[in-house]
Design a protein around this motif. Structure first.
Motif, mmCIF file in Angstrom:
data_model
loop_
_atom_site.group_PDB
_atom_site.id
_atom_site.type_symbol
_atom_site.label_atom_id
_atom_site.label_comp_id
_atom_site.label_asym_id
_atom_site.label_seq_id
_atom_site.Cartn_x
_atom_site.Cartn_y
_atom_site.Cartn_z
ATOM 1 N N GLY A 209 0.894 -1.240 -0.271
ATOM 2 C CA GLY A 209 -0.048 -0.162 -0.033
ATOM 3 C C GLY A 209 1.056 1.208 0.093
ATOM 4 N N GLY A 210 0.217 2.313 -0.157
ATOM 5 C CA GLY A 210 0.867 3.496 -0.349
ATOM 6 C C GLY A 210 0.046 4.924 -0.049
ATOM 7 N N PHE A 211 0.604 5.842 0.294
ATOM 8 C CA PHE A 211 -0.120 7.183 0.539
ATOM 9 C C PHE A 211 0.781 8.202 0.086
ATOM 10 N N VAL A 240 -5.090 20.637 -2.595
ATOM 11 C CA VAL A 240 -4.590 19.437 -1.910
ATOM 12 C C VAL A 240 -5.081 18.444 -2.834
ATOM 13 N N THR A 241 -4.181 17.448 -3.296
ATOM 14 C CA THR A 241 -4.275 16.315 -3.853
ATOM 15 C C THR A 241 -3.940 15.039 -3.060
ATOM 16 N N GLY A 242 -4.792 13.984 -2.893
ATOM 17 C CA GLY A 242 -4.246 13.103 -2.101
ATOM 18 C C GLY A 242 -4.380 11.793 -2.901
ATOM 19 N N LEU A 243 -3.617 10.581 -2.521
ATOM 20 C CA LEU A 243 -3.899 9.331 -3.146
ATOM 21 C C LEU A 243 -3.338 8.382 -2.313
ATOM 22 N N ALA A 244 -4.392 6.896 -2.337
ATOM 23 C CA ALA A 244 -4.073 6.079 -1.445
ATOM 24 C C ALA A 244 -4.222 4.688 -1.981
ATOM 25 N N THR A 245 -3.339 3.687 -1.927
ATOM 26 C CA THR A 245 -3.470 2.476 -2.593
ATOM 27 C C THR A 245 -3.267 1.370 -1.756
#
Length: 389
Positions: A209-211, A240-245
């Motif tokens: 996973g990642g953030f 603000v731009t966020g990403l979670a995998t």
């Protein structure tokens, strides 16, 4: 009349002498080799688990008192180059898997064997691990106790009889370092980490996973550019731009232990952008009906005519109650000396977006795969103007 007894003549004579004996022996050996080669065949196959080859499995063929064995390579392939034709019993053993037994019929032009192993359950694995005998550790001398020196057979000091360390010592240290094996780090400087199959000490798990995030603020921007030359303070805004995998195998206890591989990705955006917006608004005199100071875009005086008479207005123009109510929504001018614009302000435009992506993938057998995905995206935005609408 007289009858004579006829005796047949020998046409073939038996071989004799040393040369004849050697010739007979050579012919006999050739016939035996031909018979053996005619009755032997090559047998090979592969060992799998869930479509993945298994290296290091022990494959044993037995027929009566005869028994041959080999080990599968990195591709899970085993090979017996010379096996007699007929029915054989095959047995496949691998630590952590159930022992597989079956019957095979070996003959020329037979198809390759393919065998699927099954994993042991937790209780069977624990029982199998208890069968391994622990290695006895050497007894260490206590602190302050002098260890006896080794003696040679003739009573002399064994250390004195040992040869000096050199190439032979290095060969002894590195003699058992085969790829995939382990060595004692205390006795060899060529030791490697122990590893077997999917067991890699110190490595990451099956789930990944990642953030990530991208953040910007007006604090790090230059002052805004103004078309009218009016110096305005920087408006407060942020982006603000966020990403979670997250990804890995989908295993549900007591339901299925070898589920599909999943992947989830979620991205969100929260932007507030500042925009400088100029406008032309009524002055205080124009709000009261005095249009004498009205000019056009070139800065020349503008004449306003009465639509009922067609003549220019003289004096203040009457303002209707409806117009007076609407004038309350117009801001007062904050710029002077410009015929095109007399008001300027910064407004914020907001943009919100959310995106979700998911995938599932499952391997079925050796050739088939099942996969699918679901995607979702939503965007919202609002734009303001000088009237704060």
């Amino acid at each position: 009349m007289m009858l004579k007894r006829f005796r047949p003549t020998k046409l073939l004579r038996p071989w004799g002498g040393g040369g004849a004996l050697a010739l007979r022996t050579a012919v006999t050996v050739a016939v035996m080799l031909f018979a053996v080669s005619a009755w032997a065949a090559e047998y090979h196959g592969r060992v799998f688990y869930a479509g993945v080859p298994i290296p290091g499995a022990t494959v044993t063929l037995s027929q009566g008192s005869q028994q041959v064995a080999t080990v599968t390579d990195e591709q899970g392939i085993y090979e017996f180059p010379d096996v007699a034709d007929g029915a054989w019993k095959i047995e496949i053993r691998m630590r952590g898997f159930q022992t597989f037994t079956s019957q095979v019929n070996i003959a020329p032009n037979q198809p390759q064997g393919a065998w699927e192993l099954q994993l042991l359950d937790l209780q069977q694995m624990l029982a199998q691990s208890k069968e391994v005998k622990p290695v006895a550790e050497p007894q260490l001398a206590q602190r302050g106790e002098e260890q006896p020196k080794p003696k040679a057979q003739n009573g002399t000091d064994a250390n004195a009889a040992m040869p000096p360390a050199g190439d032979e010592a290095e060969k002894a240290e590195d003699g058992l370092l085969i790829n995939g094996t382990s060595n004692n780090a205390n006795t060899s400087r060529f030791s490697v980490s122990p590893s077997f199959g999917n067991h890699r000490p110190g490595t990451r798990g099956l789930y990944t996973g990642g953030f990530g995030a991208i953040v910007s603020n007006s604090l790090f921007d230059a002052r805004p550019y103004s078309l009218t030359g009016l110096q305005l303070p920087k408006a407060s805004y942020s982006r603000v731009t966020g990403l979670a995998t997250l990804g890995g195998p989908l295993n549900v206890p007591h339901l299925f232990y070898h589920g599909p591989d999943f992947f989830l990705a979620y991205q969100w955006t929260r932007n507030s952008n500042a925009v400088t917006d100029p406008a032309l608004v009524p002055t205080a005199a124009e709000r009261a009906g005095d249009l004498s100071g009205l000019v056009n875009a070139q800065g020349q005086p503008a004449t306003v005519y009465d639509p009922s008479t067609g003549l220019p207005f003289t004096g203040p123009i009457p303002v209707s109650p409806q117009a007076a109510a609407l004038l309350q929504y117009y801001p007062l001018p904050n710029i002077s000396g410009n015929a095109r614009y007399n008001y300027e302000a910064q407004v914020l435009n907001h943009t919100h977006s959310d995106a979700l992506e998911s995938r599932l993938q499952k391997t079925l057998g050796r050739r088939d795969q099942l996969y699918g995905g679901i995607g979702f995206e939503s965007s919202r935005g609002d734009t303001a103007n000088v009237f704060n609408f």
